[in-house]
Enzyme design. Structure first.
Site, PDB file in Angstrom:
ATOM      1  N   ARG A 130       2.998   7.777 -22.911  1.00 17.07           N
ATOM      2  CA  ARG A 130       3.949   6.774 -23.406  1.00 17.07           C
ATOM      3  C   ARG A 130       3.267   6.075 -24.570  1.00 17.07           C
ATOM      4  O   ARG A 130       2.372   5.262 -24.363  1.00 17.07           O
ATOM      5  CB  ARG A 130       4.309   5.753 -22.322  1.00 17.07           C
ATOM      6  CG  ARG A 130       4.961   6.350 -21.078  1.00 17.07           C
ATOM      7  CD  ARG A 130       5.392   5.248 -20.116  1.00 17.07           C
ATOM      8  NE  ARG A 130       5.698   5.762 -18.793  1.00 17.07           N
ATOM      9  CZ  ARG A 130       6.875   6.269 -18.423  1.00 17.07           C
ATOM     10  NH1 ARG A 130       7.842   6.348 -19.307  1.00 17.07           N
ATOM     11  NH2 ARG A 130       7.069   6.705 -17.194  1.00 17.07           N
ATOM     12  N   HIS A 185      -2.419  -2.305 -13.140  1.00 15.83           N
ATOM     13  CA  HIS A 185      -2.208  -0.890 -13.440  1.00 15.83           C
ATOM     14  C   HIS A 185      -3.485  -0.065 -13.363  1.00 15.83           C
ATOM     15  O   HIS A 185      -3.437   1.164 -13.369  1.00 15.83           O
ATOM     16  CB  HIS A 185      -1.587  -0.771 -14.838  1.00 15.83           C
ATOM     17  CG  HIS A 185      -1.024   0.571 -15.154  1.00 15.83           C
ATOM     18  ND1 HIS A 185      -1.650   1.456 -16.012  1.00 15.83           N
ATOM     19  CD2 HIS A 185       0.110   1.191 -14.744  1.00 15.83           C
ATOM     20  CE1 HIS A 185      -0.930   2.558 -16.120  1.00 15.83           C
ATOM     21  NE2 HIS A 185       0.137   2.431 -15.357  1.00 15.83           N
ATOM     22  N   ASN A 190      13.859  -2.790 -12.122  1.00 11.17           N
ATOM     23  CA  ASN A 190      13.188  -1.969 -11.109  1.00 11.17           C
ATOM     24  C   ASN A 190      14.182  -1.371 -10.114  1.00 11.17           C
ATOM     25  O   ASN A 190      14.084  -0.201  -9.736  1.00 11.17           O
ATOM     26  CB  ASN A 190      12.155  -2.799 -10.357  1.00 11.17           C
ATOM     27  CG  ASN A 190      10.937  -3.139 -11.195  1.00 11.17           C
ATOM     28  OD1 ASN A 190      10.791  -2.665 -12.318  1.00 11.17           O
ATOM     29  ND2 ASN A 190      10.062  -3.973 -10.665  1.00 11.17           N
ATOM     30  N   TYR A 229      -0.317  -4.830 -19.243  1.00 10.86           N
ATOM     31  CA  TYR A 229      -0.838  -4.106 -18.085  1.00 10.86           C
ATOM     32  C   TYR A 229      -2.351  -4.293 -18.004  1.00 10.86           C
ATOM     33  O   TYR A 229      -3.023  -4.373 -19.022  1.00 10.86           O
ATOM     34  CB  TYR A 229      -0.570  -2.598 -18.201  1.00 10.86           C
ATOM     35  CG  TYR A 229       0.873  -2.176 -18.188  1.00 10.86           C
ATOM     36  CD1 TYR A 229       1.919  -3.086 -18.232  1.00 10.86           C
ATOM     37  CD2 TYR A 229       1.211  -0.823 -18.142  1.00 10.86           C
ATOM     38  CE1 TYR A 229       3.235  -2.675 -18.233  1.00 10.86           C
ATOM     39  CE2 TYR A 229       2.521  -0.398 -18.139  1.00 10.86           C
ATOM     40  CZ  TYR A 229       3.536  -1.331 -18.191  1.00 10.86           C
ATOM     41  OH  TYR A 229       4.842  -0.918 -18.187  1.00 10.86           O
ATOM     42  N   HIS A 282      -0.664  13.602 -17.249  1.00 10.65           N
ATOM     43  CA  HIS A 282      -0.724  12.156 -17.072  1.00 10.65           C
ATOM     44  C   HIS A 282      -2.105  11.603 -17.422  1.00 10.65           C
ATOM     45  O   HIS A 282      -2.313  10.388 -17.430  1.00 10.65           O
ATOM     46  CB  HIS A 282      -0.373  11.825 -15.612  1.00 10.65           C
ATOM     47  CG  HIS A 282      -0.061  10.387 -15.359  1.00 10.65           C
ATOM     48  ND1 HIS A 282      -0.874   9.566 -14.601  1.00 10.65           N
ATOM     49  CD2 HIS A 282       0.965   9.604 -15.753  1.00 10.65           C
ATOM     50  CE1 HIS A 282      -0.358   8.352 -14.540  1.00 10.65           C
ATOM     51  NE2 HIS A 282       0.750   8.349 -15.233  1.00 10.65           N
ATOM     52  N   ARG A 299      -0.884  -2.121  -5.551  1.00  8.76           N
ATOM     53  CA  ARG A 299       0.165  -2.975  -6.131  1.00  8.76           C
ATOM     54  C   ARG A 299       1.532  -2.723  -5.511  1.00  8.76           C
ATOM     55  O   ARG A 299       2.263  -3.643  -5.197  1.00  8.76           O
ATOM     56  CB  ARG A 299       0.248  -2.716  -7.642  1.00  8.76           C
ATOM     57  CG  ARG A 299       1.239  -3.618  -8.363  1.00  8.76           C
ATOM     58  CD  ARG A 299       1.535  -3.103  -9.763  1.00  8.76           C
ATOM     59  NE  ARG A 299       2.411  -1.954  -9.754  1.00  8.76           N
ATOM     60  CZ  ARG A 299       2.422  -1.008 -10.683  1.00  8.76           C
ATOM     61  NH1 ARG A 299       1.552  -1.053 -11.664  1.00  8.76           N
ATOM     62  NH2 ARG A 299       3.273  -0.006 -10.618  1.00  8.76           N
ATOM     63  N   ARG A 356       9.108   9.824 -17.819  1.00 11.70           N
ATOM     64  CA  ARG A 356      10.452   9.385 -17.460  1.00 11.70           C
ATOM     65  C   ARG A 356      10.938   8.198 -18.283  1.00 11.70           C
ATOM     66  O   ARG A 356      10.251   7.187 -18.422  1.00 11.70           O
ATOM     67  CB  ARG A 356      10.507   9.035 -15.967  1.00 11.70           C
ATOM     68  CG  ARG A 356      11.914   8.702 -15.469  1.00 11.70           C
ATOM     69  CD  ARG A 356      11.907   8.454 -13.992  1.00 11.70           C
ATOM     70  NE  ARG A 356      11.654   9.684 -13.261  1.00 11.70           N
ATOM     71  CZ  ARG A 356      10.965   9.735 -12.118  1.00 11.70           C
ATOM     72  NH1 ARG A 356      10.439   8.641 -11.620  1.00 11.70           N
ATOM     73  NH2 ARG A 356      10.789  10.885 -11.504  1.00 11.70           N
TER      74      ARG A 356
END
Length: 736
Positions: free
Chosen positions: A418, A635, A84, A511, A478, A607, A448
């Site tokens: 993703r 998530h 991270n 997630y 997205h 979060r 990304r």
């Protein structure tokens, strides 16, 4: 402040584990109104985005000290912290440094410019990185040793191990390593982002009579950073590892024959890894491929170096990279901790990892004897709501896989953010295209750090005959949506999947996310319109039930927040619960402030980043913000509005960030079936009752971990959902 030792003064209301916890959303607490703050633009009412981001990473690091987690999971949290922080420097710090370099210094809501923010970041991050290595060296490695997992230092190798390590060096390392002596003919090499390297000081002359005194050695990326030693050469019956850096260090003089190695020190350079694509490009895929080639060699932003490296060598590296002492991070251990992740995945004893579980496959979808019905047939009868990872992601894959083979299915449309070029979802789409279905896929190739994988996915789909669209230049796609068109008799029936998470089966085990499978005519027609908007051209379509960014989502959410405020002013029941990953959008924050001032009780489950300051008298005293950090990455994005007893529940692909609401293609869908909506509300209340894995945000920007008070039962929301929704066996001695 030691967050692990404090409990929140606003901790959850005591309740039995079986209860939802907290007060009913229809209950309005009588609060004496303090003087109302009218100027909402003052910087002191907002938390800096980047510093809030660092606070989240600190909460992740705290998990490495939590003895309720199994030992290897604690190590995993420590390594996730490294990953991270790497990304934080590659993107966020790089962006701040770029602002300064270009002379475009932007001041945030909190009134801080990039120079002030960078100063705070370096102070906080250096403190936490030092703490990270202390946890590794003083807590985790000794604990692993007690579990017979050993990391052997080069000075501790026995004779058999020294022989094996030497053979490994000559057979595996020596053929591919490239020492680079530094002289006028060999300038300092261009080093790739996050590459493990060594700076070596030398004495003596080489074969050509050169006496430069210095060399750089990049470690081969093709080799693992941690190597397991064979059991038969070890003095114990445990698992034994040696670092690649130790192997190279031990044999450093073999790389410089006839010369004396005076010192050898690890370092690693972090570079700007954000991609910069112009809005006006003729071919987005080609432009992205060009940018990917340069990502590994962006501007330097951070230098990590072992703490025993002499200052003259550090100064030399800083000069080469154009950095200052502020950007140096001295560490007591390996400079590339993330590469230790292989140790966590190496089939260790069960008690060292989380108890495994099998996600529940919904009973309503389980095949009946002699039945030929598939997922689409069941969805036609009733909507299906899934909460991952507790409930399986397999129905979503099955829905697509079955549609690919169904002769009555005419077309499939899907967004992919993703997913992976060789995932089950990709396989099903390829199969559908080869079966002659009209397959259209919107692949967001700019996700990304997944750009290369998404380019490969797009190519595979195109080769199978699918129509691949890269979305809209300037707006990342997205949204998570799938549309299946099937002929049923003389009519056309549409089926949709809408979710809060990516179409990635692996992430669906890690997630938390919601999925809705539906054939609701209005919702599926809205999905059709959004796909048409993405693949075609023209004015924005008017949709009936969905909210979608960048058109109606922000306004729709703010309108509903304002409606709750109006209800509260009229004495009607008003309540807001929002669960998202981040909250930074100025207009949304201000709407929440105004709703709080109107007397609306607001619970935010955020979060990560939160720029809103709760608990300010006259502004946000009716707002509580908590963060859940546990086994699973929280998530899901959910919005609950009490609406005077006619509650509204929405799930979304979007967070409360400017980029999501203004610069991305996002969807937000209603959950209208009463039982499903009530289930989501109850699960939100469970999150609000958590007193084990939750942290409460204070008005000063710090977080305090919630803990059970005397006589109060422990409430771990993720464990509770595991026990109620899966085959997870309760009663084990450790916590998930």
């Amino acid at each position: 402040m030691d967050n692990t030792q404090q409990s929140s003064s606003r901790s959850a209301t005591p309740a039995d584990d079986s209860a939802t916890g907290g007060s009913s959303p229809s209950t309005q607490e009588a609060v004496k109104a303090p003087p109302r703050i009218t100027d909402l633009s003052k910087p002191e009412y907002y938390i800096n985005r980047e510093l809030s981001h660092l606070q989240f990473n600190t909460r992740v690091l705290e998990q490495a000290l939590n003895e309720e987690h199994p030992l290897l999971e604690r190590l995993r949290f420590l390594l996730i912290y490294s990953s991270n922080i790497d990304e934080f420097f590659e993107i966020r710090v790089a962006g701040l440094m770029q602002q300064i370099g270009y002379g475009r210094e932007l001041v945030g809501l909190d009134g801080m410019g990039p120079r002030a923010v960078l100063k705070e970041i370096n102070a906080h991050a250096k403190e936490q990185v030092t703490r990270q290595y202390q946890i590794l060296n003083e807590t985790l490695l000794p604990a692993l040793k007690e579990e017979n997992i050993h990391f052997i230092k080069r000075s501790e190798l026995n004779e058999k191990q020294r022989i094996w390590v030497k053979r490994f060096f000559y057979n595996e390392v020596m053929p591919i390593i490239s020492p680079i002596g530094l002289d006028p003919a060999h300038p300092f090499p261009r080093l790739a982002n996050k590459l493990l390297c060594f700076i070596v000081s030398l004495e003596g002359k080489d074969a050509f009579g050169r006496d430069t005194g210095m060399a750089v050695i990049p470690a081969p990326r093709s080799l693992p950073r941690v190597i397991r030693l064979p059991d038969d050469i070890c003095d114990n019956d445990g698992t034994n590892y040696v670092f690649l850096s130790s192997i190279i260090h031990r044999h450093m003089e073999d790389l410089f024959p006839g010369m004396k190695v005076k010192g050898c020190y690890q370092f690693r350079l972090t570079r700007n890894s954000d991609l910069d694509l112009e809005d006006e490009v003729e071919d987005l895929a080609k432009a992205l491929q060009g940018e990917l080639l340069s990502r590994r060699y962006g501007e330097a932003v951070r230098l990590e170096v072992v703490d025993n490296c002499p200052q003259p060598l550090v100064d030399f590296l800083l000069k080469e990279f154009g950095l200052t002492e502020e950007e140096v991070y001295r560490v007591n251990g390996p400079v590339n901790l993330t590469r230790l992740m292989s140790v966590c995945n190496n089939g260790a004893d069960e008690h060292l990892t989380f108890t495994p579980f099998t996600p529940e496959y919904p009973k309503v979808l389980q095949p009946r004897p002699n039945s030929t019905e598939n997922v689409l047939d069941y969805v036609k009868k009733a909507d299906i709501l899934l909460h991952h990872p507790y409930e399986s992601f397999t129905p979503v894959i099955d829905m697509l896989r079955q549609a690919a083979k169904d002769p009555n299915v005419l077309a499939i449309r899907q967004t992919l953010y993703r997913t992976g070029a060789h995932s089950e979802m990709a396989d099903a789409l390829v199969e559908a295209a080869r079966h002659g279905k009209e397959v259209t896929v919107v692949v967001e190739i700019r996700a990304r750090f997944d750009e290369e994988e998404n380019l490969a996915l797009a190519l595979r789909l195109q080769e199978a005959g699918a129509v691949v669209v890269y979305g809209v230049v300037g707006y990342k796609t997205h949204a998570k949506m799938m549309l299946i068109v099937r002929r049923e008799g003389r009519s056309i029936q549409r089926y949709a999947h809408l979710g809060t998470g990516n179409y990635h089966a692996g992430n669906a085990r890690l997630y938390t996310d919601y999925s809705l499978l539906t054939c609701d005519k209005d919702i599926t027609n809205d999905v059709r319109k959004i796909f048409q908007q993405l693949t075609g051209m023209g004015k924005a379509f008017k949709v009936r039930k969905l909210l979608h960014a960048p058109f109606t989502l922000k306004k729709g959410l703010i309108d509903r927040i304002n409606h709750e405020a109006a209800n509260a002013k009229e004495g009607k029941s008003a309540r807001i619960i929002i669960k998202i990953n981040a909250l930074t959008e100025k207009q949304m924050i201000r709407a929440l402030y105004k709703a709080s001032q109107a007397g609306v009780k607001i619970d935010l489950i955020v979060r990560g980043i939160c720029c809103l300051r709760p608990g300010i008298e006259g502004l946000s005293e009716n707002i509580q913000v908590r963060s859940i950090v546990g086994r699973f990455l929280e998530h899901s994005r959910v919005f609950y509005f009490e609406n005077d007893g006619e509650s509204q529940v929405y799930c979304s692909s979007a967070d409360g960030m400017s980029r999501n609401l203004n610069n991305r293609i996002e969807t937000c869908f209603p959950v209208e079936e009463p039982k499903m909506a009530n289930r989501i509300r109850k699960e939100l209340e469970l999150f609000l009752s958590d007193n084990v894995r939750s942290w409460t945000l204070q008005s000063d920007g710090s977080y305090v971990q919630n803990k059970p008070t005397r006589g109060q039962r422990r409430r771990n929301v993720q464990r509770k959902l595991l026990e109620s929704l899966t085959n997870y066996v309760s009663g084990v001695s450790r916590s998930p």
